[in-house]
Design an enzyme around this catalytic site. Structure first.
Site, PDB file in Angstrom:
ATOM      1  N   SER A  45     -22.000   3.038   6.176  1.00 34.65           N
ATOM      2  CA  SER A  45     -21.238   2.259   5.203  1.00 34.65           C
ATOM      3  C   SER A  45     -22.109   1.849   4.025  1.00 34.65           C
ATOM      4  CB  SER A  45     -20.612   1.028   5.860  1.00 34.65           C
ATOM      5  OG  SER A  45     -21.598   0.202   6.444  1.00 34.65           O
ATOM      6  N   GLU A  46     -23.384   1.522   4.273  1.00 38.21           N
ATOM      7  CA  GLU A  46     -24.332   1.226   3.194  1.00 38.21           C
ATOM      8  C   GLU A  46     -25.722   1.719   3.535  1.00 38.21           C
ATOM      9  OE1 GLU A  46     -21.354  -2.214   2.367  1.00 38.21           O
ATOM     10  OE2 GLU A  46     -22.478  -1.696   4.173  1.00 38.21           O
ATOM     11  N   THR A  47     -26.461   2.031   2.483  1.00 42.31           N
ATOM     12  CA  THR A  47     -27.894   2.319   2.557  1.00 42.31           C
ATOM     13  C   THR A  47     -28.556   1.492   1.466  1.00 42.31           C
ATOM     14  OG1 THR A  47     -27.657   4.548   3.460  1.00 42.31           O
ATOM     15  CG2 THR A  47     -29.662   4.095   2.209  1.00 42.31           C
ATOM     16  N   HIS A  76     -24.440  -7.471   5.276  1.00 42.77           N
ATOM     17  CA  HIS A  76     -25.299  -6.887   6.309  1.00 42.77           C
ATOM     18  C   HIS A  76     -26.454  -6.104   5.701  1.00 42.77           C
ATOM     19  CE1 HIS A  76     -23.755  -2.653   6.475  1.00 42.77           C
ATOM     20  NE2 HIS A  76     -24.724  -2.436   7.334  1.00 42.77           N
TER      21      HIS A  76
END
Length: 281
Positions: A45-47, A76
């Site tokens: 979902s994210e990096t 997060h």
């Protein structure tokens, strides 16, 4: 070029039950498109990309990417990046807080026992949605207006529209649309009975670059803005525990509190599950 990486599990009650994050170090020479290409390859979902700070008060700077765009702030990724930065052997400038620089400005992070917690940023947009905006959210969620206890914009960067239902059971029973024709970011919250271990159940839905709907396992930014909303409206007071990810087989637990100055803090567990190097990015 070789980049150091850590894969961090954030908000999980146990290992591998939270929201995974890829944290990349040493990418000072990477451009925005390079970072987006790496993010899409990881397919999380994210990096995040941890870089030297440009603000004198900051300990580090972070750029946060989803599969389609760069985000000014996300929850997060904030805790996961801070954990990875500390785990890499760095020490903060200040004894009482770690200061992260990101697109939304400076974010304070503190240690709360075994957890890290970030100071919830101010909302960029608040207040009730328009009739058309609420109707779209109802169509997306597949519910009637009578099922909604309250609705409000709770946008601290990603664009969240908050929908409060009467109970956690109603939140868990939701079966929203699987695709949507335009960008949508909906957060839903419902109260557990008073004798439950958790105060609320939270679910987060957003559309990806192809219009497919993704449910996020555990969402720090949404929990931060929902907490501000619930505290301000008097629905909750004092520290509480939020659960998220139940419908995805996760066990996300978000620890929420408000200090004497009214600042909301969002905390949870952080664990490095994988450590290594990214070759030839």
């Amino acid at each position: 070029m070789t980049l150091a990486i850590q894969m961090v599990d954030v908000f999980g009650a146990q290992p591998l039950t939270g929201n995974p994050l890829a944290v990349v170090f040493g990418g000072e020479e990477l451009g925005t498109e390079d970072m987006l290409r790496i993010t899409r390859w990881f397919n999380l979902s994210e990096t995040t990309f941890v870089l030297p700070p440009t603000h004198p008060e900051a300990d580090y700077r972070v750029r946060i990417f989803t599969l389609e765009r760069e985000m000014p702030f996300a929850g997060h990724p904030t805790l996961g990046s801070c954990h990875a930065w500390l785990n890499a052997g760095h020490a903060p400038k200040h004894a009482d807080a770690i200061v992260q620089e990101c697109g939304a400005g400076l974010v304070s992070i503190r240690r709360e026992g075994p957890h890290l917690a970030f100071a919830a940023p101010a909302l960029r947009r608040s207040g009730p949605p328009s009739h058309a905006e609420l109707q779209e959210a109802l169509r997306f969620l597949g519910i009637d207006a009578a099922e909604v206890t309250e609705a409000a914009w709770v946008d601290n960067g990603p664009g969240w529209l908050g929908i409060r239902l009467a109970s956690a059971a109603q939140v868990l029973a939701l079966q929203p649309a699987r695709a949507w024709p335009r960008r949508i970011d909906i957060g839903v919250v419902g109260l557990y009975p008073a004798d439950s271990g958790a105060a609320v159940e939270v679910r987060a839905f957003f559309s990806d670059q192809h219009g497919s709907i993704v449910e996020d396992p555990v969402t720090g930014s949404l929990n931060a803005s929902v907490a501000q909303w619930l505290y301000a409206s008097g629905v909750l007071s004092g520290p509480y525990l939020a659960r998220q990810g139940s419908c995805l087989g996760r066990d996300g637990q978000v620890h929420v509190s408000q200090d004497a100055d009214g600042q909301v803090w969002i905390g949870g567990a952080t664990r490095t599950q994988v450590r290594g190097q990214l070759q030839d990015p």
